[in-house]
Design a protein around this motif. Structure first.
Motif, short mmCIF file in Angstrom:
data_model
loop_
_atom_site.label_atom_id
_atom_site.label_comp_id
_atom_site.label_asym_id
_atom_site.label_seq_id
_atom_site.Cartn_x
_atom_site.Cartn_y
_atom_site.Cartn_z
N LEU A 85 31.80 -39.47 -3.68
CA LEU A 85 33.02 -40.22 -3.40
C LEU A 85 34.11 -39.27 -2.95
CD1 LEU A 85 34.96 -42.66 -3.59
CD2 LEU A 85 35.25 -42.11 -6.01
N ARG A 124 31.69 -46.45 -1.98
CA ARG A 124 32.11 -45.06 -2.21
C ARG A 124 31.96 -44.21 -0.94
NH1 ARG A 124 32.23 -47.76 -6.02
NH2 ARG A 124 32.47 -47.27 -8.22
N ARG A 164 28.35 -35.78 -7.30
CA ARG A 164 26.94 -35.77 -6.88
C ARG A 164 26.79 -35.11 -5.51
NH1 ARG A 164 27.35 -42.09 -6.32
NH2 ARG A 164 28.21 -42.19 -4.23
N SER A 172 35.96 -46.54 -9.18
CA SER A 172 35.83 -47.78 -9.94
C SER A 172 37.20 -48.25 -10.43
CB SER A 172 34.98 -47.56 -11.19
OG SER A 172 33.72 -47.14 -10.86
N GLY A 175 28.53 -51.75 -3.96
CA GLY A 175 28.32 -51.43 -5.37
C GLY A 175 27.37 -52.43 -6.01
N ALA A 226 23.03 -41.79 -7.72
CA ALA A 226 23.06 -40.36 -7.43
C ALA A 226 21.73 -39.87 -6.85
CB ALA A 226 23.39 -39.57 -8.71
N ARG A 243 32.12 -41.90 -14.92
CA ARG A 243 31.64 -42.42 -13.64
C ARG A 243 32.33 -41.70 -12.48
NH1 ARG A 243 31.54 -48.80 -13.33
NH2 ARG A 243 31.34 -48.66 -15.57
N ASP A 244 33.64 -41.44 -12.64
CA ASP A 244 34.37 -40.69 -11.60
C ASP A 244 33.70 -39.35 -11.37
OD1 ASP A 244 36.27 -42.65 -11.37
OD2 ASP A 244 37.93 -41.46 -12.17
N SER A 265 25.70 -46.12 -11.60
CA SER A 265 26.25 -44.83 -11.21
C SER A 265 25.18 -43.72 -11.31
CB SER A 265 27.47 -44.54 -12.10
OG SER A 265 27.87 -43.23 -12.03
N ARG A 283 30.63 -38.41 -12.06
CA ARG A 283 29.31 -38.54 -11.44
C ARG A 283 29.43 -38.91 -9.96
NH1 ARG A 283 26.86 -40.75 -16.08
NH2 ARG A 283 27.65 -42.77 -15.47
N ASP A 284 30.31 -39.89 -9.66
CA ASP A 284 30.42 -40.37 -8.28
C ASP A 284 31.02 -39.31 -7.35
OD1 ASP A 284 29.39 -42.75 -9.23
OD2 ASP A 284 31.30 -43.84 -9.21
N LYS A 285 31.96 -38.49 -7.90
CA LYS A 285 32.59 -37.46 -7.05
C LYS A 285 31.78 -36.18 -7.01
CE LYS A 285 37.30 -39.10 -7.67
NZ LYS A 285 38.58 -38.98 -8.33
#
Ligand code: DC
Length: 230
Positions: free
Chosen positions: A189, A127, A184, A14, A37, A101, A177-178, A97, A180-182
């Motif tokens: 990501l 992502r 999951r 993000s 997104g 997931a 968020r980073d 976000s 969670r996104d990386k």
């Protein structure tokens, strides 16, 4: 079999500037643009409005499959309602976000994304565009930037749009968020193994665009006639 339409993927965290970069590449090439997104943001915004549990993947996916989504210039219409501003709010970004997931939600959104792959080509930002959705894309860009730089950019974007913004809160939210996104399990990501990584922390958008277009040119997706267009 006919060759599939070419795709340029732009993935990253993000606030890295990938949305702006993807839009500029699409304009330069005259290709369609997929802001993936926005799809997760739409699922989150509708779930919040309808009070659907953002932890219930099955209900969210069933709801997502029923939605009629139209991208018209800068506007996003969902079942005819203009949600353009709503989906850009921080609370919706946070919820996006969370719902992103869930494997059921990702499966429901996958089809909406691959349907957009049409000639003359597609520029897709998100992502997992280069890792999962378009693994055969001839150009994959991973745009990164430091956390502070991203928080400051997001702050400025929100203020410019007349939306409420708070820098420390944005920093904390981007960090969450980073993670969670990386972190999951499904489609985390990460750069695709064949991605071209650009760190935009101290680069202007013009420079980032130039680097990205060099890649597009290098694989023969851009005629020289397009190079100097505004
Ligand atoms: O890029 P964005 O901030 O508009 O994305 C909102 C959220 O959606 C983000 O936190 C992660 C999720 N997302 C995703 O999981 N996969 C994508 N391809 C795009 C976004």
């Amino acid at each position: 079999m006919a060759m599939p339409a070419p795709v340029v993927t732009v993935d990253g965290p993000s606030g890295s500037g990938k949305g702006t970069l993807a839009r500029l590449i699409a304009q330069r090439l005259g290709w369609r643009l997929l802001d993936s997104g926005a799809l997760y943001r739409i699922v989150a915004a509708v779930a919040l409005a309808r009070r659907i549990d953002t932890a219930n993947g099955g209900d969210l996916a069933a709801m997502a499959q029923q939605l009629t989504i139209e991208f018209r210039d800068e506007a996003v219409l969902v079942d005819g309602e203009d949600l353009s501003r709503r989906i850009r709010e921080e609370a919706v970004g946070e919820a996006a976000s969370v719902v992103a997931a869930l494997p059921e939600v990702r499966a429901a959104v996958l089809r909406l994304q691959t349907d957009m792959r049409q000639l003359p080509g597609l520029v897709a930002d998100g992502r997992d565009m280069g890792t999962v959705v378009f693994p055969d894309a001839p150009v994959k860009i991973y745009l990164d930037a430091g956390l502070e730089a991203r928080a400051e950019r997001r702050y400025k974007q929100l203020i410019d749009k007349g939306l409420p913004a708070n820098l420390p809160a944005l920093l904390a939210s981007l960090r969450d968020r980073d993670e969670r996104d990386k972190g999951r399990v499904v489609s985390p990501l990460k750069p695709a193994p064949d991605a071209f990584i650009i760190d935009s922390t101290s680069l202007s958008i013009d420079r980032v665009l130039e680097l990205a277009l060099d890649r597009v040119r290098a694989v023969g997706l851009m005629g020289d006639t397009n190079i100097n267009q505004p």
